[in-house]
Write a protein that holds these residues in place. Sequence first.
Motif, PDB file in Angstrom:
ATOM      1  N   ILE A 214       0.746  -1.297   0.183  1.00 33.08           N
ATOM      2  CA  ILE A 214       0.161   0.206  -0.233  1.00 33.08           C
ATOM      3  C   ILE A 214       1.009   1.319  -0.064  1.00 33.08           C
ATOM      4  O   ILE A 214       0.493   2.297  -0.880  1.00 33.08           O
ATOM      5  N   LYS A 215       1.929   1.251   0.563  1.00 32.03           N
ATOM      6  CA  LYS A 215       2.822   2.471   0.838  1.00 32.03           C
ATOM      7  C   LYS A 215       3.358   2.600  -0.802  1.00 32.03           C
ATOM      8  O   LYS A 215       3.456   3.829  -1.222  1.00 32.03           O
ATOM      9  N   ARG A 216       3.793   1.473  -1.228  1.00 30.88           N
ATOM     10  CA  ARG A 216       4.538   1.641  -2.669  1.00 30.88           C
ATOM     11  C   ARG A 216       3.507   2.260  -3.475  1.00 30.88           C
ATOM     12  O   ARG A 216       3.890   3.061  -4.370  1.00 30.88           O
ATOM     13  N   ALA A 217       2.235   1.553  -3.569  1.00 37.62           N
ATOM     14  CA  ALA A 217       1.128   2.258  -4.740  1.00 37.62           C
ATOM     15  C   ALA A 217       0.796   3.658  -4.304  1.00 37.62           C
ATOM     16  O   ALA A 217       0.531   4.544  -5.099  1.00 37.62           O
ATOM     17  N   SER A 218       0.694   3.902  -2.991  1.00 33.80           N
ATOM     18  CA  SER A 218       0.430   5.379  -2.527  1.00 33.80           C
ATOM     19  C   SER A 218       1.701   6.649  -3.047  1.00 33.80           C
ATOM     20  O   SER A 218       1.278   7.466  -3.758  1.00 33.80           O
ATOM     21  N   ARG A 219       2.665   6.164  -2.953  1.00 36.23           N
ATOM     22  CA  ARG A 219       3.669   6.834  -3.521  1.00 36.23           C
ATOM     23  C   ARG A 219       3.822   6.941  -5.100  1.00 36.23           C
ATOM     24  O   ARG A 219       3.966   8.062  -5.794  1.00 36.23           O
ATOM     25  N   GLN A 220       3.516   5.834  -5.500  1.00 37.58           N
ATOM     26  CA  GLN A 220       3.526   5.897  -7.132  1.00 37.58           C
ATOM     27  C   GLN A 220       2.243   6.724  -7.819  1.00 37.58           C
ATOM     28  O   GLN A 220       2.549   7.289  -8.757  1.00 37.58           O
ATOM     29  N   TYR A 221       1.320   6.476  -7.186  1.00 35.67           N
ATOM     30  CA  TYR A 221       0.111   7.169  -7.916  1.00 35.67           C
ATOM     31  C   TYR A 221      -0.411   8.386  -7.267  1.00 35.67           C
ATOM     32  O   TYR A 221      -1.565   8.837  -7.532  1.00 35.67           O
ATOM     33  N   GLY A 222       0.237   8.796  -6.013  1.00 38.56           N
ATOM     34  CA  GLY A 222      -0.286   9.976  -5.525  1.00 38.56           C
ATOM     35  C   GLY A 222      -1.493   9.836  -4.784  1.00 38.56           C
ATOM     36  O   GLY A 222      -2.448  10.737  -4.753  1.00 38.56           O
ATOM     37  N   ILE A 223      -1.918   8.746  -4.237  1.00 36.14           N
ATOM     38  CA  ILE A 223      -3.044   8.474  -3.574  1.00 36.14           C
ATOM     39  C   ILE A 223      -2.862   8.134  -2.100  1.00 36.14           C
ATOM     40  O   ILE A 223      -1.815   7.161  -1.873  1.00 36.14           O
ATOM     41  N   SER A 224      -3.518   8.737  -0.987  1.00 39.44           N
ATOM     42  CA  SER A 224      -3.266   8.726   0.210  1.00 39.44           C
ATOM     43  C   SER A 224      -3.257   7.181   0.606  1.00 39.44           C
ATOM     44  O   SER A 224      -4.305   6.401   0.369  1.00 39.44           O
ATOM     45  N   GLU A 225      -2.350   6.905   1.603  1.00 42.96           N
ATOM     46  CA  GLU A 225      -2.448   5.435   2.160  1.00 42.96           C
ATOM     47  C   GLU A 225      -3.722   5.312   2.881  1.00 42.96           C
ATOM     48  O   GLU A 225      -4.403   4.052   2.911  1.00 42.96           O
ATOM     49  N   ASP A 226      -4.270   6.149   3.765  1.00 46.47           N
ATOM     50  CA  ASP A 226      -5.364   5.852   4.447  1.00 46.47           C
ATOM     51  C   ASP A 226      -6.637   5.510   3.629  1.00 46.47           C
ATOM     52  O   ASP A 226      -7.399   4.735   3.709  1.00 46.47           O
ATOM     53  N   LEU A 227      -6.632   6.289   2.404  1.00 40.99           N
ATOM     54  CA  LEU A 227      -7.871   6.142   1.263  1.00 40.99           C
ATOM     55  C   LEU A 227      -7.547   4.715   0.731  1.00 40.99           C
ATOM     56  O   LEU A 227      -8.710   3.769   0.836  1.00 40.99           O
ATOM     57  N   ILE A 228      -6.366   4.144   0.469  1.00 48.24           N
ATOM     58  CA  ILE A 228      -6.299   2.863  -0.012  1.00 48.24           C
ATOM     59  C   ILE A 228      -6.583   1.703   1.111  1.00 48.24           C
ATOM     60  O   ILE A 228      -7.331   0.828   0.731  1.00 48.24           O
ATOM     61  N   TYR A 229      -6.255   2.235   2.293  1.00 49.27           N
ATOM     62  CA  TYR A 229      -6.616   1.202   3.289  1.00 49.27           C
ATOM     63  C   TYR A 229      -8.214   1.177   3.523  1.00 49.27           C
ATOM     64  O   TYR A 229      -8.794  -0.095   3.885  1.00 49.27           O
ATOM     65  N   ALA A 230      -8.799   2.385   3.342  1.00 49.64           N
ATOM     66  CA  ALA A 230     -10.226   2.272   3.601  1.00 49.64           C
ATOM     67  C   ALA A 230     -11.087   1.408   2.422  1.00 49.64           C
ATOM     68  O   ALA A 230     -11.858   0.916   2.637  1.00 49.64           O
TER      69      ALA A 230
END
Length: 378
Positions: A214-230
Amino acid sequence: MKKAWLIMIAGLIATGCSSSSQPECIYNCTPTYPNNGNNNHGGGINTGNMTNEQAIKALMAYLATQAKKQWGDDEFLQAGKHRYVKYFDGYRTRAHIDFDSGKIYVSTVAQYAPEATLKKAIEETLLMPADPSQVDLFSDKSIPLNGKPFLLGQVKDHDNQDIQWPWRAGRFADYLIENKLRTKPLKRGTAYYVEIDMVSDHLEQREYQYADLIKRASRQYGISEDLIYAVVKTESSFNPFAVSHAGAYGLMQVIPKTAGADVFKLVKNKPGIPTKDYLFDPANNIDTGTAYLHILQTRYLRDVRNPTTKHYSMISAYNSGTGGVLSTFDSDRQRAMDKLNQLQPNQAYWALTNKHPKLEARRYLEKVLNFQKEFQSL
């Protein structure tokens, strides 16, 4: 206890088994296939000419037919977004993990040696690998026990120890059968089962497994980690085996022909659409789901001016598509965008949670935002 089992088994053999002199297979039998196709998933069903949605429905329909022969309509269970269900042994035995309640049920309707059948199924469930590609949910194939167990840390044995090795899983299975075995009368006989409690923080244990992805995807695509987790929690409760009748797969419930196709075309510059196996891989799934959120944010909803309104819109669109979001405001897409931009964020939120054409989408936005607040506070 052993004597009681011998008496029970003798009675079952006398009343419930086939008239054949050969006992039914106890476990690790030849998998039950509908034909001799070469597909390695779903018992050999030939899905080559089907769309993804047609294929998943065909696989689920076949599994349902086979399982209902053993369990009946009332007791049939099928895998879903928040529920893992795996059948074994000619569909007579199954493992069921309810990720929302934190319960594991291993059950059998086998009439010959149910104790041995249950033990094997408990072991396979506790030690099943974290790699979903190793687990065929659409047939009664056994699970290869290799690699780190998916449930490691989510279940403790009767000595409050993690279960990582076959000897400990077997020992715990013996304890459960000796002390926790239950029965349930069915229309077609008796079901034998054990119930296993997952640890209180089982959800967090699964979250940890995917933190780096999730951290890797967040950095790559500019989407916050908390949104991905949610989104992952809403879609699957961090169940990498999640499937739906709509043909969505994995942690973020990606549909190949929509979100998957967009990501391949617009982000990956790849032809075609992702396969089921590709999306069952947690790394690919989180990458694809996050990339789709990026597409929604920077392409399909780029004209939404207010960042908070855009945030609400992209969450809703992840569930129902951009068209569903815009149709909340007007049947004409341009007029809908204009009306959306005239609203304050709280007004856009009210419309999306009260006027969206799909009831599921209304609830979806609310759920994701509530979960996002939880992850922001961690």
